[in-house]
Scaffold this active site. Sequence first.
Site, PDB file in Angstrom:
ATOM      1  CB  CYS A 134      -0.928  -0.003   1.215  1.00  0.00           C
ATOM      2  SG  CYS A 134      -1.968   1.460   1.307  1.00  0.00           S
ATOM      3  CB  CYS A 137      -0.484   2.505   4.053  1.00  0.00           C
ATOM      4  SG  CYS A 137      -1.916   1.733   3.343  1.00  0.00           S
ATOM      5  CG  ASP A 138       3.260   1.253   4.565  1.00  0.00           C
ATOM      6  OD1 ASP A 138       2.823   1.785   5.600  1.00  0.00           O
ATOM      7  OD2 ASP A 138       3.057   0.064   4.285  1.00  0.00           O
TER       8      ASP A 138
END
Length: 310
Positions: A134, A137-138
Site C-alpha cells: 500500500c 499507507c507507507d
Amino acid sequence: MEQVKTLIIGSGPAGYTAAIYAGRADLKPVLYSGIQPGGQLTTTTIVENFPGYPNGVDGNQMMMDLKEQASRFGADIRDGSISKVDFSKRPYHIVDERGNEILADTVIIATGASAKYLGLADEEKYRGQGVSACATCDGFFYRKRTVAVVGGGDTACEEAMYLAGLAKKVYMIVRKPYLRAAEIMQQRVKEKENIEILFETNTLGLFGENGVEGAHLVKRKGESDEEEFDIAIDGFFLAIGHKPNTELFKDYIDLDEQGFIKVVPGTTSTNVPGVFAAGDVADPVYRQGIVAAGSGAKAAIEADRYLQQL
Ligand code: NDP
C-alpha cells in the site's frame, strides 16, 4: 439455536465501526474476527492518514482501540471464522468454524480484501520492514529514497506515480514486455523522469541487514539471454492486485468480475435483503481505512432501519 439481530463478519475498520454503531443502536451485534483479527491495517506500521491521530497511530493499536470501543457498546466479539452461510431464507443461517450455528436477521459482510503477494519467503521476512502492498499507507516513509513497485496494471502505475512524488527514484518491475494499465497511465509513468520501468523482469528475492536494501531480479527468465541482476532499494511495493474475500458468499451474493461484492450505489445493500457489505470487500476503488470505517457506519445504520421495517 442462537438467534442474533446483527451478525458482523470481519474485524477491520469496517467491521468494528459497524459493531460500534450497531451496539449503540442496541442491536447486540455479534462479530466474528476472522483469520486476520484487525485486518489489513495490522500489517502496516504507523497509520498516518486516519483523521484524528495528528501523530499517527500504530495499526495494531488502532484496531485494538476500535475493538475496545465496540465492546464498550455491547458488541460480542468472537475469535474464529465463519465457514458457511445460507442466505436463501431469513433468518439467515450461519455456521462458524467450530460448527456453532447462528440465525441472523441481518448480516454485515466486512471480510475485506487481501493484497496479492508474489509468494517469496523474503516478503514475509521483510513485511513491515520495507515490504508493503500500500503506497498510500507507507509511501511517506520513503521520501527521497529508492523504491520498487511490482506490477504493470493501473494500480502499479498509480502507486508508482504516487511514490515518484515522494521518493528519489522508483523502479517498476514488470514481468511482461508491456504495461497492462490504461494508455494514459502508461504515458504518465513513461514520461516521469524518476520512474524506470524494468520490463520482462521478475523478482527472485530481497536482501538487507536491517530491512530491505535491495532486490535480486532476473530479466527474460528461462530465455537463452536470461540475466540476473540486483538493484539497491529501500522499499518494495506489491501492486499485483487484490483479492476480495468473498468466496464464502458467492452462491448468494452478486459479485463483480473481480469478485468484489456489488452494492446498490450509495448504500451498502447487496442483492439479498438484510445482507450488507462494508469496507474493502465491496470497494475496488479506494481501499482506505477511513473509507471502510465510513461504510461500516452506513451498514449498521442500514441494518437498523431494515430491522425496524420487519
Ligand atoms: P491488474 O490485474 O490489472 O494488474 C496486475 C498487474 O500485476 C499486471 O501487470 C500483472 O502482470 C501483474 N502481476 C500479477 N501477478 C503477478 C506476479 N505473480 N508476478 C509479477 N507480476 C504480476 O490489477 P490492478 O490492481 O492493477 O487493477 C485491478 C483492476 O482495477 C483493473 O481492472 C484496473 O483497471 C482497475 N483499476 C483502475 C484504476 C483507475 O482506473 N484509476 C486504478 C486502479 C485499478 P500481467 O500483465 O503479466 O498479468
